[in-house]
Design an enzyme around this catalytic site. Structure first.
Site, PDB file in Angstrom:
ATOM      1  N   HIS A 149       0.819  -1.219   0.000  1.00 11.57           N
ATOM      2  CA  HIS A 149       0.000   0.000   0.000  1.00 11.57           C
ATOM      3  C   HIS A 149       0.851   1.267   0.000  1.00 11.57           C
ATOM      4  CE1 HIS A 149      -3.616   2.087  -0.022  1.00 11.57           C
ATOM      5  NE2 HIS A 149      -4.276   1.511   0.967  1.00 11.57           N
ATOM      6  N   ASP A 156      -1.662   2.874  -4.334  1.00 11.42           N
ATOM      7  CA  ASP A 156      -2.852   3.452  -3.727  1.00 11.42           C
ATOM      8  C   ASP A 156      -4.058   2.914  -4.492  1.00 11.42           C
ATOM      9  OD1 ASP A 156      -2.808   4.824  -6.118  1.00 11.42           O
ATOM     10  OD2 ASP A 156      -2.093   6.699  -5.233  1.00 11.42           O
TER      11      ASP A 156
END
Length: 636
Positions: A609, A613
């Site tokens: 992450h 995104d």
């Protein structure tokens, strides 16, 4: 080239050693002199580039012969008397390798060794690799036997000599640890003044101290490996009873009270209040039986490091028998709780604690063995708290469970590293999961067409690799990794796909380099070749090190969907499930929806992450889905 004025013997032996051992031409030399030691630095050319080497030559004011030592890579050269020896060390054959296993020696002691000969097979954390010799000579002694496991990198494993007659000069009792220390002993000879700078004070011998008990930093939680001394409730000289709170210890979970299982006097605090990151098992205080012994302990300069080396001595000083005692003098608080809970007769339990104290472990052992007898006289005592009872109950149950039959399954070096890295991945990488169902019918039709019209047999996995590679080429933000030191995202120019292959020794990930630029048939041939090498343990380091993205395909098993764990330092891995036929409404030519059977396959993206995104992940999944629905995109 101009050298300092060495003694003639030093020049002769060094020149001989350089001629015998530098297997590639030197491209440059540099000399320097410090502390009676001449350093000869040179750059050695090889097929892999330029490597640095250095020769340390000790010059003395007497006529004793010098001892040149040549060091580069994993090989150490030393000269003892008239015999030149070369120490072979366990090499680091992969970036993550810290230990290795010697699977098989291809040469035996006394054999002639040529440059390029395979000396042995070494099992690394990735594969079984052949260890080739870069020197010519004779294998004089094998220090690590065939089948040895968990040998640290740079640990000496064998000794080679230049001439066959020199084999007999190698000591028969030499050990790996001693060989590696030769360089240290040479440098110790360089600095004779160091011995005069050591402390003149003599550390006290623990056997000369009065009888005492060493208190160590306890493990107060299963995950605790170090703790902080928050506060000492007792000070030096205080009287201590069994069960008294000595201090407060801050663990990785909470701040807990540390109770004493001993009776006596707190003679010396080894770790002061406020100390942090004290390792479990490290001595923190000393307790003595008599108040008269306090001053003797206090006046001694013994510290924590000295106590660690002699902490077994007090047991012999106290005149404690080696076996368990039939009776006991005291019962620890935890042992009392267990005895009350199970209604046991305390006199039937053997004590093993110091000074005859009955410990909780003694009660647990008695319960597990069935030797403890039930108490015939009921006693009314204060009931312990529910929390304490549940903790003691779980401890006793786990101890009893350990007696059940089980089989230890030894892990290979590869599985140990896999377990370690996967745990680190889940702990340190924030995983983002994205899931989608892709229509598989166009891909299956394309695969059938290749086989029938062109005679090219490819698997669904081969086309999946190509589809993912093209997706990464078009969505460049997904083809990256996280630089932890700089805190930056690093984009990768090449698209190198790691393929998860199950082997007997563990999961291997051979790499398809530049997969976006290769045809599907070329990918198919390379996958078959690499998978065979992986299963036989013959992968070369460059065939499994690196990679920018991974694919784990369980479509050949009855697995519909799953989530894979990211293989660091990569930023993503695609988990591929099996194809299933489902009924869906499909718009016909006449504009009317009709039920139709389609084949769908679930794909799940596990992404870092910090790099992916929501927008990057969605772009990746959208592009991948388009590649499956229109296979012609893979030919662009």
């Amino acid at each position: 080239m101009v050298l300092p004025l060495f003694r003639r013997a030093a020049i002769t032996r060094t020149s001989s050693l350089l001629r015998a051992r530098l297997f590639a031409p030197a491209s440059g030399f540099h000399t320097r002199f410090s502390n009676g030691l001449h350093h000869l630095d040179c750059k050695i050319g090889s097929s892999n580039g330029v490597r640095s080497a250095s020769v340390d030559i000790i010059t003395r004011m007497d006529d004793s012969p010098p001892k040149p030592i040549l060091r580069f890579g994993v090989q150490n050269f030393s000269s003892t008397g008239s015999t030149t020896q070369m120490v072979l060390a366990m090499p680091a054959l992969s970036p993550t390798m810290s230990h290795g296993n010697v699977v098989k020696w291809m040469k035996k002691e006394g054999d002639k060794v040529e440059v390029g000969d395979v000396l042995c097979e070494i099992e690394t954390d990735k594969a079984t690799v052949e260890f080739e010799s870069q020197e010519e000579g004779f294998l004089a002694k094998i220090l690590v036997a065939e089948g040895s496991k968990d040998i640290p990198v740079n640990e000496p494993i064998a000794i080679m000599v230049e001439e066959e007659d020199d084999i007999q000069n190698v000591p028969a009792t030499v050990e790996g640890g001693r060989v590696g220390k030769e360089e240290t002993s040479v440098h110790q000879e360089m600095k004779p003044d160091e011995s005069t700078q050591q402390k003149s004070s003599i550390q006290p011998n623990a056997s000369d101290l009065p009888p005492h008990v060493v208190l160590e930093m306890p493990a107060l939680s299963p995950t605790m490996n170090q703790g902080n001394i928050a506060k000492w409730w007792k000070k030096e000289g205080d009287k201590i009873e069994v069960g008294d709170v000595i201090g407060e210890i801050e663990t990785d979970k909470a701040t807990l009270e540390f109770e004493s299982l001993e009776e006596g006097y707190l003679a010396k605090i080894l770790i002061p209040e406020g100390s942090k990151d004290v390792a479990v098992g490290k001595p923190i205080a000393l307790i003595v039986e008599d108040a008269e012994s306090i001053e003797t302990i206090k006046s001694s300069s013994i510290g924590g490091s000295e106590v660690e080396t002699v902490k077994e001595v007090p047991h012999s000083v106290v005149d404690k028998p080696t076996g368990r005692k039939a009776g006991f003098t005291k019962i620890s608080p935890a042992a009392k709780i267990l005895i009350l809970e199970h209604g046991l007769e305390s006199s039937s339990i053997e004590a093993s604690g110091p000074y005859g104290i009955l410990l909780k472990s003694d009660v647990v052992a008695a319960i597990a063995s069935g030797k403890a007898s039930k108490s015939s006289v009921p006693t009314k005592k204060k009931q312990p708290s529910k929390e304490t009872l549940s903790k003691s109950s779980s401890t006793s149950k786990s101890s009893v469970t350990q007696l059940d039959d089980y089989e230890d399954f030894p892990n290979s070096q590869i599985r140990k590293i896999i377990a370690k890295r996967l745990l680190e991945s889940k702990q340190k990488i924030p995983h983002l999961y994205l899931q989608s169902d892709v229509v598989l019918d166009p891909l299956l039709a394309f695969r059938k067409e290749l086989q029938e019209n062109h005679g090219v047999k490819v698997s669904v996995n081969d086309i999946v690799i190509k589809a993912v590679a093209v997706t990464l080429r078009n969505v460049r933000q997904a083809n990256a990794f996280w630089d932890a030191e700089k805190g930056d995202i690093v984009m990768c120019d090449d698209v190198d796909i790691s393929i998860a292959v199950a082997t007997e020794k563990g999961l291997m990930t051979p790499i398809i380099r530049n997969a976006d630029q290769k045809s599907i048939s070329a990918i198919s041939l390379e996958v078959k070749e690499l998978a065979q090498k992986a299963r036989s343990g013959k992968l070369a380091p460059h065939e499994f090190q690196g990679g920018t993205f991974s694919i784990s395909n369980l479509g050949m098993y009855p697995v519909d969907h799953f989530c894979a764990i990211i293989n660091p330092p990569q930023a993503g891995i695609l988990a591929v499930g099996r194809g299933n036929k489902v009924v869906e409404p499909v718009m016909g030519i006449d504009g009317i929806e009709k039920p139709s059977v389609v084949t769908k396959m679930n794909v799940t993206l596990s992404a870092d992450h910090r790099i992916f995104d929501g927008q990057v992940g969605a772009s990746f999944m959208s592009e991948l889905r388009s590649n499956f629905e229109d296979v012609r995109r893979l030919l662009l």
